[in-house]
Motif scaffolding. Structure first.
Motif, short mmCIF file in Angstrom:
data_model
loop_
_atom_site.label_atom_id
_atom_site.label_comp_id
_atom_site.label_asym_id
_atom_site.label_seq_id
_atom_site.Cartn_x
_atom_site.Cartn_y
_atom_site.Cartn_z
N VAL A 1 0.86 -1.25 0.02
CA VAL A 1 -0.13 -0.06 0.08
C VAL A 1 0.72 1.42 0.07
O VAL A 1 2.02 1.20 0.73
CB VAL A 1 -0.88 0.02 1.20
CG1 VAL A 1 -1.92 1.13 1.27
CG2 VAL A 1 -1.66 -1.29 1.28
N ASP A 2 0.57 2.15 -0.69
CA ASP A 2 1.38 3.67 -0.92
C ASP A 2 0.22 4.47 -0.79
O ASP A 2 -0.99 4.46 -1.36
CB ASP A 2 2.20 3.49 -2.15
CG ASP A 2 3.45 4.58 -1.77
OD1 ASP A 2 3.36 5.08 -0.60
OD2 ASP A 2 4.49 4.27 -2.59
N PHE B 1 -3.18 -1.12 -8.69
CA PHE B 1 -4.53 -0.47 -8.56
C PHE B 1 -4.28 0.65 -8.00
O PHE B 1 -3.44 1.04 -7.01
CB PHE B 1 -5.57 -1.41 -7.90
CG PHE B 1 -5.66 -2.86 -8.55
CD1 PHE B 1 -7.04 -2.84 -9.49
CD2 PHE B 1 -4.95 -3.83 -8.54
CE1 PHE B 1 -7.19 -3.95 -9.98
CE2 PHE B 1 -5.26 -5.05 -9.12
CZ PHE B 1 -6.39 -5.00 -9.85
N GLU B 2 -5.46 1.63 -8.43
CA GLU B 2 -5.18 2.95 -7.63
C GLU B 2 -6.41 3.54 -7.14
O GLU B 2 -7.53 3.18 -7.84
CB GLU B 2 -4.89 4.15 -9.06
CG GLU B 2 -3.62 4.81 -8.31
CD GLU B 2 -3.25 5.97 -9.20
OE1 GLU B 2 -2.26 5.68 -9.73
OE2 GLU B 2 -3.97 6.84 -9.52
N SER B 3 -6.82 3.98 -5.89
CA SER B 3 -8.18 4.17 -5.76
C SER B 3 -8.20 5.64 -4.67
O SER B 3 -7.01 5.91 -4.32
CB SER B 3 -8.62 3.37 -4.63
OG SER B 3 -9.75 3.63 -4.08
N LEU C 1 -2.18 0.55 -4.61
CA LEU C 1 -2.28 -1.11 -4.19
C LEU C 1 -1.49 -1.97 -5.04
O LEU C 1 -1.73 -1.69 -6.26
CB LEU C 1 -3.51 -1.25 -3.82
CG LEU C 1 -4.33 -0.39 -2.99
CD1 LEU C 1 -5.92 -0.73 -3.10
CD2 LEU C 1 -3.76 -0.40 -1.62
N VAL C 2 -0.97 -2.97 -4.63
CA VAL C 2 -0.50 -4.02 -5.53
C VAL C 2 -0.98 -5.23 -4.89
O VAL C 2 -1.19 -5.61 -3.73
CB VAL C 2 1.15 -4.45 -5.26
CG1 VAL C 2 1.76 -5.42 -6.03
CG2 VAL C 2 1.82 -3.21 -5.78
N PHE D 1 -7.77 -0.39 -12.10
CA PHE D 1 -6.68 -1.13 -12.41
C PHE D 1 -5.73 -0.19 -13.46
O PHE D 1 -6.00 0.84 -14.03
CB PHE D 1 -6.88 -2.12 -13.45
CG PHE D 1 -5.81 -2.92 -14.12
CD1 PHE D 1 -4.92 -3.74 -13.21
CD2 PHE D 1 -5.71 -2.96 -15.42
CE1 PHE D 1 -4.21 -4.60 -13.80
CE2 PHE D 1 -4.67 -3.93 -15.98
CZ PHE D 1 -3.70 -4.36 -15.21
N LYS D 2 -4.27 -0.50 -12.78
CA LYS D 2 -3.33 0.52 -13.40
C LYS D 2 -2.38 -0.24 -14.62
O LYS D 2 -2.48 0.11 -15.76
CB LYS D 2 -2.48 1.39 -12.56
CG LYS D 2 -3.13 2.41 -11.78
CD LYS D 2 -3.47 3.71 -12.88
CE LYS D 2 -4.73 4.33 -12.48
NZ LYS D 2 -5.18 5.26 -13.24
#
Lengths: 259, 323
Positions: A150-151, A173-175, A161-162, B187-188
């Motif tokens: 988490v960053d 992923f980004e949120s 997020l990974v 998703f990136k």
């Protein structure tokens, strides 16, 4: 940032598990409870995030045997507050647990755009699936599972997020924040806390108790029976003294052309 | 209403996952015994190439969009809910995998239907569908009745034969309109596995260590054996999470699927997540202190004992034989 970590105790499967006389539950006399492994990682990740980005960590768990030790352990690791939720409910699983935690949040812990909710990504008794997604639905927040990193970008107020897939493949992923994050493994293995430090915390800190009533808690799927897996036709067990076992092992390796 | 069963086709990057055929196989069996149609639902981008492999279904429902490359579980659940309602379905079958994780609980919340995880078996009994689930790391099984044969089920990989889900038939394809469904996209990008020194999927001997190895210093016991009989060291999740071995040595759900000539499992309990990655090994030998460890249900040979005592003696004996 405000990090809230939801925790659950599960039976320690290193111990023998016995089925109770009702045939539908585990015999509690034989069970030793421990914090779910992913939850232990969620505590660690929350503390790592607090150390990196500042803020507070609140650890919240449903009442269960051995829970106080787990909560004092979380405090010793760096959590600022520990909460035990008590109530009349029994044998609750993810949909019901999510409802209980959501009720706790509504009355005790206002969610804002600085709140990150963490929990273990999964647990060994998740017969109705993983908690984080039920919680996301109830709170109307995005939920992510199988997360190993988490960053946080404070400027954008976004998290990166990974997530693990399979075969070593992962995804980023980004949120926005707030969000619900299911931790599979923390960035580092959960830190070891010396028993003396835990004892000191037990003297200086306390666990807050909050009661959540039974109303509106879903009953969930009904287990018809529990049983042990059949073991017939499986491993041929090698027995005897250590030397005899090793002779047998070497014999097998040799027969199969391994050595 | 009991108008059909759907299987969510699982694909990751450019390949259909094996679990898809396991799901289609058991889905076909249950659909036939209930006399209802079986739908294969494919969601993603560039998915048309997968359709010829799904002929065992009565109908293939395709949901294709650029934005669906790696959809979040909420979006997949919204799409399935729409299909479920429109077709009047009764059963949804998902894979219990990291790729699909989350779809079951979210769909259960949206449809107000029970979701059952870790399914190892399913059968029809009277008016109920009975689901057998693997709990507590595979040590206990549970039977749960789905009343009215309605529910959402996720299947543990390796529970059903994949061959039963393959057919040379061609199934009709129907494209599903996405209008009305909001696609949420978080998703990136994919992060490819780092190429390590060793590719454990190509080794013929794997000495695989688990929690029972106790600490990093004891990995030397496995290294000594590799020095004598060849192969490489692999591990179950706890060893990787401790940082004792790199990610590319992990066997199981998030890690690699391996099929070596010898899989020597040292101190590995055999949770379903691990077993799915090694169960097809030619020869499985396991050492574990716990006589009830589920690894003994998949191993060919087992030793109930302390690997820290057994391994040094084994390597000494092998050295003697060599000299």
């Amino acid at each position: 940032m405000k990090f809230i970590v939801f925790l659950k105790m599960v039976p320690d499967v290193i111990e023998e598990l016995k089925i109770a006389d009702d045939g539908k539950t585990l015999d509690s006399n034989w069970i030793r409870m421990k914090l779910s492994e992913c939850d232990e990682n969620a505590v660690e990740e929350a503390v790592i995030l607090k150390e990196k980005f500042g803020g507070t960590v609140t650890a919240v768990a449903l009442d269960a045997p051995e829970l106080d030790d787990a909560l004092f352990n979380a405090l010793a690791k760096g959590a600022d507050k520990a909460v035990k939720i008590v109530g009349e409910w029994k044998d609750v699983r993810s949909p019901a647990i999510a409802e209980i935690f959501a009720k706790y949040l509504r009355d005790n812990y206002p969610i804002d755009n600085q709140t990150l909710i963490l929990s273990g990504s999964q647990s060994i008794d998740d017969i109705e699936g993983e908690l984080v997604y039920y919680l996301g639905e109830l709170l109307n927040l995005p939920a992510f599972g199988v997360i190993t990193h988490v960053d946080y970008d404070a400027g954008q107020n976004r998290i990166s997020l990974v997530k693990e897939f399979a075969g070593g493949l992962r995804g980023e992923f980004e949120s926005e924040v707030p969000a619900v994050i299911g931790i599979q493994a923390a960035e580092k293995p959960p830190r070891y806390i010396p028993i003396a430090k835990i004892r000191a915390i037990m003297k200086s800190a306390s666990i807050e108790e909050v009661e959540i009533p039974l109303d509106g808690i879903p009953s969930g799927a009904v287990i018809d029976k529990l049983f042990e897996p059949e073991t017939s036709g499986k491993a041929e067990m090698l027995e005897g003294s250590t030397d005899e076992i090793i002779e047998k092992l070497i014999g097998i390796f040799s027969d199969k052309g391994i050595i | 209403m009991n108008n059909g069963i759907m299987v969510l086709v699982e694909h990751l990057k450019d390949a259909i996952a094996d679990i898809t055929f396991e799901m289609l196989g058991i889905g076909r069996k249950i659909a036939d015994s209930l006399n209802v149609p079986l739908f294969a639902v494919v969601i993603g981008k560039d998915i048309n190439k997968h359709l010829p492999e799904l002929g065992i279904a009565d109908s293939i429902l395709v949901v294709e969009d650029e934005k669906l490359e790696m959809s979040c579980p909420v979006t997949i659940a919204d799409i399935i809910k729409s299909i479920f309602d429109n077709k009047g379905l009764s059963i949804v079958i998902l894979g219990c995998t990291n790729t699909t994780a989350g779809v079951g609980p979210i769909l259960s919340s949206k449809l107000k239907l029970p979701f059952l995880n870790f399914c190892k078996n399913m059968r029809i009994e009277g008016d109920s569908l009975i689901i057998t689930n693997q709990l507590f790391g595979g040590k206990i099984l549970s039977d749960v009745k789905l009343e009215g044969k309605r529910g959402i089920i996720s299947i543990n990989p390796g529970s059903f034969p994949a061959d039963a889900g393959k057919a040379s038939k061609v199934a009709p394809v129907e494209e599903i309109d996405l209008s009305g469904i909001g696609i949420k996209n978080y998703f990136k990008k994919y992060i490819e596995p780092e190429a390590g020194d060793v590719d454990i999927t190509k080794e013929s001997i794997l000495i695989s260590i688990g929690r029972g190895i106790e600490n990093a210093d004891n990995i030397g016991l496995a290294e000594d054996l590799v020095g004598l009989i060849g192969g490489a060291i692999s591990a179950s999740r706890p060893v990787i999470d401790q940082g004792w071995l790199p990610l590319n040595r992990q066997v199981g759900k998030s890690g690699m699927t391996v099929k070596p000539k010898l899989y020597f499992a040292l101190g590995i309990s055999g949770a379903p997540e691990h077993v799915e990655g090694m169960k097809d090994s030619e020869l499985i030998v396991a050492i574990n202190k716990d006589p009830a460890a589920p690894i003994f249900n998949v191993a060919h040979y087992g030793v109930c004992g302390d690997l820290l005592e057994i391994m040094p003696v084994l390597t000494d004996k092998l050295k003697e034989k060599k000299s």
